[in-house]
Design a protein around this motif. Sequence first.
Motif, PDB file in Angstrom:
ATOM      1  N   GLY A 139      42.627  29.383  48.995  1.00 59.66           N
ATOM      2  CA  GLY A 139      41.402  29.231  48.218  1.00 59.66           C
ATOM      3  C   GLY A 139      40.930  30.457  47.465  1.00 59.66           C
ATOM      4  N   PHE A 140      41.699  31.527  47.465  1.00 59.26           N
ATOM      5  CA  PHE A 140      41.328  32.724  46.722  1.00 59.26           C
ATOM      6  C   PHE A 140      41.813  32.600  45.279  1.00 59.26           C
ATOM      7  CE2 PHE A 140      41.045  34.148  51.023  1.00 59.26           C
ATOM      8  CZ  PHE A 140      40.103  35.170  51.029  1.00 59.26           C
ATOM      9  N   LEU A 141      41.054  33.184  44.359  1.00 59.50           N
ATOM     10  CA  LEU A 141      41.403  33.164  42.946  1.00 59.50           C
ATOM     11  C   LEU A 141      41.717  34.565  42.468  1.00 59.50           C
ATOM     12  CD1 LEU A 141      38.507  30.865  41.691  1.00 59.50           C
ATOM     13  CD2 LEU A 141      40.855  30.183  42.218  1.00 59.50           C
ATOM     14  N   ARG A 142      42.707  34.673  41.601  1.00 59.53           N
ATOM     15  CA  ARG A 142      43.007  35.961  40.957  1.00 59.53           C
ATOM     16  C   ARG A 142      41.940  36.209  39.893  1.00 59.53           C
ATOM     17  NH1 ARG A 142      49.332  36.871  40.748  1.00 59.53           N
ATOM     18  NH2 ARG A 142      49.966  35.313  42.250  1.00 59.53           N
ATOM     19  N   VAL A 143      41.394  37.401  39.893  1.00 60.05           N
ATOM     20  CA  VAL A 143      40.377  37.759  38.909  1.00 60.05           C
ATOM     21  C   VAL A 143      40.640  39.174  38.410  1.00 60.05           C
ATOM     22  CG1 VAL A 143      38.548  36.192  39.687  1.00 60.05           C
ATOM     23  CG2 VAL A 143      38.799  38.390  40.784  1.00 60.05           C
ATOM     24  N   GLU A 144      40.027  39.505  37.296  1.00 65.57           N
ATOM     25  CA  GLU A 144      40.179  40.839  36.727  1.00 65.57           C
ATOM     26  C   GLU A 144      39.567  41.878  37.652  1.00 65.57           C
ATOM     27  OE1 GLU A 144      41.762  41.954  33.962  1.00 65.57           O
ATOM     28  OE2 GLU A 144      42.507  39.889  33.758  1.00 65.57           O
ATOM     29  N   ARG A 145      40.296  42.935  37.891  1.00 68.72           N
ATOM     30  CA  ARG A 145      39.845  43.999  38.785  1.00 68.72           C
ATOM     31  C   ARG A 145      38.517  44.603  38.334  1.00 68.72           C
ATOM     32  NH1 ARG A 145      43.942  47.704  41.983  1.00 68.72           N
ATOM     33  NH2 ARG A 145      42.493  49.142  42.923  1.00 68.72           N
ATOM     34  N   LEU A 146      38.323  44.671  37.026  1.00 65.77           N
ATOM     35  CA  LEU A 146      37.092  45.250  36.485  1.00 65.77           C
ATOM     36  C   LEU A 146      35.864  44.411  36.780  1.00 65.77           C
ATOM     37  CD1 LEU A 146      38.393  46.505  33.023  1.00 65.77           C
ATOM     38  CD2 LEU A 146      37.862  47.880  35.051  1.00 65.77           C
ATOM     39  N   SER A 147      36.055  43.165  37.222  1.00 64.60           N
ATOM     40  CA  SER A 147      34.906  42.294  37.513  1.00 64.60           C
ATOM     41  C   SER A 147      34.383  42.456  38.943  1.00 64.60           C
ATOM     42  CB  SER A 147      35.282  40.824  37.268  1.00 64.60           C
ATOM     43  OG  SER A 147      36.210  40.377  38.243  1.00 64.60           O
ATOM     44  N   ALA A 148      35.006  43.325  39.724  1.00 66.78           N
ATOM     45  CA  ALA A 148      34.576  43.533  41.114  1.00 66.78           C
ATOM     46  C   ALA A 148      33.172  44.136  41.152  1.00 66.78           C
ATOM     47  CB  ALA A 148      35.544  44.457  41.834  1.00 66.78           C
ATOM     48  N   PRO A 149      32.356  43.721  42.116  1.00 67.94           N
ATOM     49  CA  PRO A 149      31.031  44.336  42.274  1.00 67.94           C
ATOM     50  C   PRO A 149      31.170  45.843  42.517  1.00 67.94           C
ATOM     51  CG  PRO A 149      31.241  42.395  43.671  1.00 67.94           C
ATOM     52  CD  PRO A 149      32.600  42.683  43.106  1.00 67.94           C
ATOM     53  N   ILE A 150      30.170  46.589  42.133  1.00 67.45           N
ATOM     54  CA  ILE A 150      30.226  48.051  42.229  1.00 67.45           C
ATOM     55  C   ILE A 150      30.522  48.513  43.657  1.00 67.45           C
ATOM     56  CG2 ILE A 150      28.843  50.164  42.050  1.00 67.45           C
ATOM     57  CD1 ILE A 150      27.512  48.859  39.583  1.00 67.45           C
ATOM     58  N   ALA A 151      29.858  47.953  44.646  1.00 70.56           N
ATOM     59  CA  ALA A 151      30.072  48.388  46.035  1.00 70.56           C
ATOM     60  C   ALA A 151      31.527  48.169  46.464  1.00 70.56           C
ATOM     61  CB  ALA A 151      29.135  47.645  46.977  1.00 70.56           C
ATOM     62  N   ILE A 152      32.128  47.061  46.069  1.00 71.77           N
ATOM     63  CA  ILE A 152      33.524  46.782  46.408  1.00 71.77           C
ATOM     64  C   ILE A 152      34.438  47.754  45.669  1.00 71.77           C
ATOM     65  CG2 ILE A 152      35.386  45.074  46.222  1.00 71.77           C
ATOM     66  CD1 ILE A 152      33.338  44.334  48.385  1.00 71.77           C
ATOM     67  N   SER A 153      34.189  47.964  44.383  1.00 75.39           N
ATOM     68  CA  SER A 153      35.060  48.840  43.595  1.00 75.39           C
ATOM     69  C   SER A 153      34.973  50.302  44.021  1.00 75.39           C
ATOM     70  CB  SER A 153      34.775  48.708  42.101  1.00 75.39           C
ATOM     71  OG  SER A 153      33.478  49.147  41.788  1.00 75.39           O
ATOM     72  N   ARG A 154      33.884  50.674  44.689  1.00 77.03           N
ATOM     73  CA  ARG A 154      33.740  52.053  45.178  1.00 77.03           C
ATOM     74  C   ARG A 154      34.302  52.252  46.584  1.00 77.03           C
ATOM     75  NH1 ARG A 154      27.664  53.533  43.053  1.00 77.03           N
ATOM     76  NH2 ARG A 154      28.253  53.799  40.871  1.00 77.03           N
ATOM     77  N   SER A 155      34.738  51.171  47.231  1.00 78.84           N
ATOM     78  CA  SER A 155      35.310  51.320  48.578  1.00 78.84           C
ATOM     79  C   SER A 155      36.572  52.171  48.500  1.00 78.84           C
ATOM     80  CB  SER A 155      35.641  49.947  49.176  1.00 78.84           C
ATOM     81  OG  SER A 155      36.723  49.351  48.482  1.00 78.84           O
ATOM     82  N   LYS A 156      36.885  52.823  49.590  1.00 80.83           N
ATOM     83  CA  LYS A 156      38.064  53.697  49.613  1.00 80.83           C
ATOM     84  C   LYS A 156      39.340  52.899  49.347  1.00 80.83           C
ATOM     85  CE  LYS A 156      40.013  57.624  51.906  1.00 80.83           C
ATOM     86  NZ  LYS A 156      39.819  58.658  52.895  1.00 80.83           N
ATOM     87  N   GLU A 157      39.428  51.699  49.936  1.00 84.99           N
ATOM     88  CA  GLU A 157      40.620  50.877  49.717  1.00 84.99           C
ATOM     89  C   GLU A 157      40.773  50.544  48.240  1.00 84.99           C
ATOM     90  OE1 GLU A 157      42.393  46.566  50.896  1.00 84.99           O
ATOM     91  OE2 GLU A 157      42.231  48.122  52.390  1.00 84.99           O
ATOM     92  N   PHE A 158      39.693  50.155  47.605  1.00 81.08           N
ATOM     93  CA  PHE A 158      39.734  49.734  46.207  1.00 81.08           C
ATOM     94  C   PHE A 158      39.972  50.925  45.273  1.00 81.08           C
ATOM     95  CE2 PHE A 158      38.539  47.401  42.463  1.00 81.08           C
ATOM     96  CZ  PHE A 158      38.684  46.062  42.801  1.00 81.08           C
ATOM     97  N   SER A 159      39.301  52.029  45.545  1.00 76.70           N
ATOM     98  CA  SER A 159      39.342  53.159  44.613  1.00 76.70           C
ATOM     99  C   SER A 159      40.466  54.155  44.885  1.00 76.70           C
ATOM    100  CB  SER A 159      38.004  53.893  44.620  1.00 76.70           C
ATOM    101  OG  SER A 159      37.739  54.438  45.895  1.00 76.70           O
TER     102      SER A 159
END
Length: 145
Positions: free
Chosen positions: A105-125
């Motif tokens: 049930g997960f969808l592929r989405v553009e990485r730039l659309s991630a919420p700020i808190a998620i995109s700032r996580s160590k794993e993401f960044s």
Amino acid sequence: MPIKQDDLASISNLLKENKLPYEDLLSSQVIFITRKSREQLIACIGIEQYGSDALLRSFAVDDSYKSKGIGTELLHELLNKCKEEGIKTLHLLTTTAAEYFEKKGFLRVERLSAPIAISRSKEFSELCPSSSVYMRRDITELIPS
């Protein structure tokens, strides 16, 4: 439940065997659900929560227990736990399991659309390569086990 110090080595080893990030487990405050067989860790899944968003982390099953439904069971438990905790969207990055997560049930989405808190996580960044597939799933109802 928060990671227990005595489980840290077992979880880290399982993640290493599955070529997943493990270096920041304590500093990122990953919350885990685990499975054991005869006191040996055989599977784990975790999240980092950011308000109503969470980043799926550290989803691994020992090779000898794969294809037995343990991973699906853990994922369903995690999704239900997320719903209970008020998490509305579950995010993840993957280099190898996009097809698996699409079936869940997960969808592929553009990485730039991630919420700020998620995109700032160590794993993401830092930990996951920029070539990783970014996916998300809205959690709108309890998932049957």
